[in-house]
Enzyme design. Structure first.
Site, PDB file in Angstrom:
ATOM      1  N   HIS A   1       0.853  -1.184   0.000  1.00  0.00           N
ATOM      2  CA  HIS A   1       0.000   0.000   0.000  1.00  0.00           C
ATOM      3  C   HIS A   1       0.888   1.233   0.000  1.00  0.00           C
ATOM      4  CE1 HIS A   1      -3.923  -1.805   1.865  1.00  0.00           C
ATOM      5  NE2 HIS A   1      -4.048  -1.662   0.561  1.00  0.00           N
TER       6      HIS A   1
ATOM      7  N   CYS B   1      -2.515   2.881   9.064  1.00  0.00           N
ATOM      8  CA  CYS B   1      -3.509   1.875   8.694  1.00  0.00           C
ATOM      9  C   CYS B   1      -4.711   1.905   9.630  1.00  0.00           C
ATOM     10  CB  CYS B   1      -2.894   0.481   8.704  1.00  0.00           C
ATOM     11  SG  CYS B   1      -1.733   0.159   7.367  1.00  0.00           S
TER      12      CYS B   1
END
Length: 273
Positions: free
Chosen positions: A169, A267
């Site tokens: 990511h 996150c």
């Protein structure tokens, strides 16, 4: 002399790791047989929440759902800009039920939610940076989703190709230090990106903080900055030193138990703009 940095109060959406576990492997950090200390994960997460509130930020919570161990990673649920919500469509089938849970929360909070047509994992791969959105692809979010984001928000969206699976990511390889309208500045790990994407970042951010692989592997770039305070993994010592030298105030928060699933501070943090 380092410049004086100014913080801006933020609004965050988070999800307690009540059901956090590692039951499957969908990134290089995960091992299906990993033992997880749920109490430790919860205690570390609560430390993060206290740190946010102690620094003047508003923190809201979504109720965790049984059977969704990765729901703690709220950043993947959406991108929220100017009160508009671009939702998620997860790559891994194990995480797809999270989409509906988060959509319900946003709708209950008074937001309309635009569901993407293509695979898109929210702020995991979509990073607002002043006048544009930096958008990661290569492992999860597709380039087609980048186009959807640009059409939905009307904000220039810059595609960046990730090439190292440990940085699957964009928010594991890059974070925004300040979000001034002129684009502000960032910290990133160059080797996570393709040569062309590295050159794009070099041109856009000639004064960026460059992280080492050690700091990146310590989840140092999965950080959250309010413009002055940077909530950062404590093992990213080199990055912490650089931040201090630039006039930022590092706030180390250990989320090592959550690292077992490939996630860290950012996150766990969805920003509602």
């Amino acid at each position: 002399m380092s410049p004086t940095r100014v913080s801006r109060p933020r609004r965050f959406l988070t999800c307690a790791p009540r059901y956090f576990d590692v039951r499957y492997a969908i990134n290089p950090w995960m091992r299906a047989d990993t033992e997880v200390d749920t109490d430790l994960a919860r205690a570390q997460w609560e430390t993060l929440i206290r740190a946010y509130r102690d620094h003047g930020h508003r923190v809201e919570h979504i109720e965790p759902v049984v059977g969704l161990p990765d729901m703690v990673f709220a950043a993947n649920s959406a991108l929220v800009l100017e009160g508009r919500v671009f939702g998620s469509r997860f790559h891994a089938p194990q995480r797809r039920p999270e989409q509906l849970a988060y959509e319900r929360w946003f709708k209950a909070a008074g937001f309309d939610v635009h569901p993407p047509e293509s695979v898109c994992e929210g702020e995991g791969d979509l990073v607002p940076a002043g006048p544009f959105v930096l958008a990661g692809t290569g492992f999860r979010t597709t380039r087609a989703a980048h186009q959807e984001v640009q059409e939905f928000f009307g904000v220039p969206t810059i595609s960046l190709l990730l090439v190292d699976p440990y940085f699957y990511h964009l928010d594991t390889a890059l974070f925004v230090l300040d979000d001034r309208y002129d684009g502000g500045n960032i910290a990133y790990y160059p080797e996570a990106f393709s040569p062309g994407s590295r050159e794009v970042l070099r041109r856009l951010y000639p004064d960026a903080l460059i992280a080492t692989r050690d700091d990146a592997m310590a989840f140092g770039l999965n950080a959250v900055s309010d413009g002055r305070h940077v909530f950062v993994a404590p093992r990213a010592t080199g990055l912490i030193d650089q931040l201090t030298d630039r006039g930022y105030v590092p706030v180390p928060v250990d989320l090592s138990e959550l690292h077992k699933a490939g996630g860290g501070i950012k996150c766990c943090t969805q920003e509602i703009r």
